[in-house]
Design a protein around this motif. Structure first.
Motif, mmCIF file in Angstrom:
data_model
loop_
_atom_site.group_PDB
_atom_site.id
_atom_site.type_symbol
_atom_site.label_atom_id
_atom_site.label_comp_id
_atom_site.label_asym_id
_atom_site.label_seq_id
_atom_site.Cartn_x
_atom_site.Cartn_y
_atom_site.Cartn_z
ATOM 1 N N GLY A 75 0.905 -1.241 0.051
ATOM 2 C CA GLY A 75 -0.110 -0.021 0.108
ATOM 3 C C GLY A 75 0.814 1.441 -0.032
ATOM 4 N N GLU A 76 2.164 1.308 -0.293
ATOM 5 C CA GLU A 76 2.871 2.467 -0.472
ATOM 6 C C GLU A 76 4.043 2.122 -1.654
ATOM 7 O OE1 GLU A 76 5.120 2.697 3.258
ATOM 8 O OE2 GLU A 76 6.690 1.442 2.483
ATOM 9 N N ALA A 77 4.229 3.345 -2.009
ATOM 10 C CA ALA A 77 5.056 3.377 -3.405
ATOM 11 C C ALA A 77 6.160 4.592 -3.030
ATOM 12 C CB ALA A 77 4.485 3.532 -4.608
ATOM 13 N N CYS A 78 7.401 4.055 -3.682
ATOM 14 C CA CYS A 78 8.355 5.316 -3.656
ATOM 15 C C CYS A 78 8.376 6.219 -4.913
ATOM 16 C CB CYS A 78 9.745 4.528 -3.593
ATOM 17 S SG CYS A 78 11.105 5.636 -3.921
ATOM 18 N N VAL A 79 8.558 7.383 -4.838
ATOM 19 C CA VAL A 79 8.443 8.423 -5.840
ATOM 20 C C VAL A 79 9.221 7.788 -7.153
ATOM 21 C CG1 VAL A 79 10.278 9.898 -5.243
ATOM 22 C CG2 VAL A 79 8.144 10.558 -6.619
ATOM 23 N N CYS A 80 10.254 7.115 -6.846
ATOM 24 C CA CYS A 80 11.296 6.550 -8.064
ATOM 25 C C CYS A 80 10.505 5.635 -8.780
ATOM 26 C CB CYS A 80 12.318 6.147 -7.453
ATOM 27 S SG CYS A 80 12.394 4.560 -6.136
ATOM 28 N N GLU A 81 9.529 4.671 -8.215
ATOM 29 C CA GLU A 81 8.504 3.671 -8.733
ATOM 30 C C GLU A 81 7.492 4.364 -9.468
ATOM 31 O OE1 GLU A 81 9.213 0.216 -5.622
ATOM 32 O OE2 GLU A 81 7.948 1.859 -5.115
ATOM 33 N N LEU A 82 7.188 5.535 -9.266
ATOM 34 C CA LEU A 82 5.775 6.355 -9.758
ATOM 35 C C LEU A 82 6.197 6.894 -11.082
ATOM 36 C CD1 LEU A 82 4.252 7.637 -6.612
ATOM 37 C CD2 LEU A 82 3.483 5.577 -7.863
ATOM 38 N N VAL A 83 7.300 7.640 -10.959
ATOM 39 C CA VAL A 83 7.906 8.295 -12.298
ATOM 40 C C VAL A 83 7.802 7.480 -13.462
ATOM 41 C CG1 VAL A 83 9.714 9.720 -12.964
ATOM 42 C CG2 VAL A 83 9.141 10.004 -10.986
ATOM 43 N N GLY A 84 8.212 6.373 -13.551
ATOM 44 C CA GLY A 84 8.317 5.599 -14.797
ATOM 45 C C GLY A 84 7.081 5.103 -15.416
ATOM 46 N N ALA A 85 5.855 5.312 -14.464
ATOM 47 C CA ALA A 85 4.501 5.013 -15.131
ATOM 48 C C ALA A 85 3.732 6.065 -16.070
ATOM 49 C CB ALA A 85 3.518 4.584 -13.891
ATOM 50 N N PHE A 86 4.492 7.059 -16.119
ATOM 51 C CA PHE A 86 4.342 8.311 -16.672
ATOM 52 C C PHE A 86 5.351 8.873 -17.588
ATOM 53 C CE2 PHE A 86 2.033 8.143 -12.605
ATOM 54 C CZ PHE A 86 0.772 8.424 -13.106
ATOM 55 N N GLU A 87 4.828 9.566 -18.893
ATOM 56 C CA GLU A 87 5.803 10.077 -19.793
ATOM 57 C C GLU A 87 5.916 11.421 -19.330
ATOM 58 O OE1 GLU A 87 4.913 9.479 -23.775
ATOM 59 O OE2 GLU A 87 4.724 7.285 -23.472
ATOM 60 N N LEU A 88 6.026 11.927 -18.080
ATOM 61 C CA LEU A 88 6.184 13.239 -17.372
ATOM 62 C C LEU A 88 7.459 13.089 -16.768
ATOM 63 C CD1 LEU A 88 2.350 13.399 -15.915
ATOM 64 C CD2 LEU A 88 3.492 14.630 -18.031
ATOM 65 N N SER A 89 7.873 14.223 -16.290
ATOM 66 C CA SER A 89 9.235 14.444 -15.820
ATOM 67 C C SER A 89 8.856 14.492 -14.084
ATOM 68 C CB SER A 89 9.430 16.138 -15.959
ATOM 69 O OG SER A 89 8.784 17.156 -15.449
ATOM 70 N N GLN A 90 10.059 14.356 -13.452
ATOM 71 C CA GLN A 90 9.984 13.802 -12.256
ATOM 72 C C GLN A 90 9.381 15.015 -11.373
ATOM 73 O OE1 GLN A 90 11.994 15.348 -9.364
ATOM 74 N NE2 GLN A 90 10.964 14.198 -8.081
ATOM 75 N N PRO A 91 9.728 16.464 -11.523
ATOM 76 C CA PRO A 91 9.066 17.475 -10.953
ATOM 77 C C PRO A 91 7.607 17.609 -11.178
ATOM 78 C CG PRO A 91 11.126 18.122 -12.230
ATOM 79 C CD PRO A 91 11.049 16.570 -12.650
ATOM 80 N N THR A 92 7.180 17.186 -12.388
ATOM 81 C CA THR A 92 5.888 17.134 -12.633
ATOM 82 C C THR A 92 4.976 16.321 -11.779
ATOM 83 O OG1 THR A 92 6.057 17.867 -14.826
ATOM 84 C CG2 THR A 92 3.627 17.116 -14.524
ATOM 85 N N ILE A 93 5.612 15.095 -11.725
ATOM 86 C CA ILE A 93 5.048 14.145 -10.905
ATOM 87 C C ILE A 93 4.949 14.574 -9.398
ATOM 88 C CG2 ILE A 93 5.358 11.715 -10.035
ATOM 89 C CD1 ILE A 93 4.184 11.943 -12.833
#
Length: 141
Positions: A75-93
């Motif tokens: 039930g938790e996720a690291c921001v590093c794991e979330l960024v890869g799911a989108f075609e968006l930059s890390q600052p946008t995420i």
């Protein structure tokens, strides 16, 4: 009326609020039978808090982030794991995650250099119950 050969009463086909209104039965003051939006007018504070949460999840990226976090292992996720799911930059995420954090829908915990996100069940339940007839959870002020 019959369903599967068995007689059914009218309340079987309507919700508890409608049944109480039609039969002139009244429940206790604590008994809540309708969603907060249908039960009584929301206060200015309640409507502002709900509107912020609805606005936060109205964005497709934030809604997907919320879903990814909630369905992630433990039930938790690291921001590093979330960024890869989108075609968006890390600052946008990070911006979208901040909006979710500011509304209380997710919490964040820094562990070393990474930030881990978890869905907050209470605000999510308030959001869900706001428009769901038959819910018993009131929307706090």
């Amino acid at each position: 009326m019959f369903i599967n050969g068995a007689p059914q009463s009218l309340p079987f086909h309507i919700d508890g609020c409608q049944h109480r209104r039609m039969s002139n039965q009244s429940g206790s003051a604590e008994e809540l039978c309708c969603s907060p939006v249908l039960r009584e007018p929301l206060s200015a504070e309640q409507s502002e808090a709900l509107a912020r949460m609805f606005k936060a999840v109205a964005d497709p990226v934030r809604l997907r982030l919320l879903s990814l976090i909630a369905s992630h292992v433990d039930g938790e996720a690291c921001v590093c794991e979330l960024v890869g799911a989108f075609e968006l930059s890390q600052p946008t995420i990070s911006h979208h995650l901040k909006v979710l954090r500011d509304t209380g829908l997710v919490t964040a915990e820094r562990r070393g250099t990474w930030v881990y996100y978890r869905v907050s069940p209470e605000p999510l339940a308030r959001l869900a119950s706001a428009l769901t007839p038959g819910e018993l959870a009131p929307v706090p002020a």
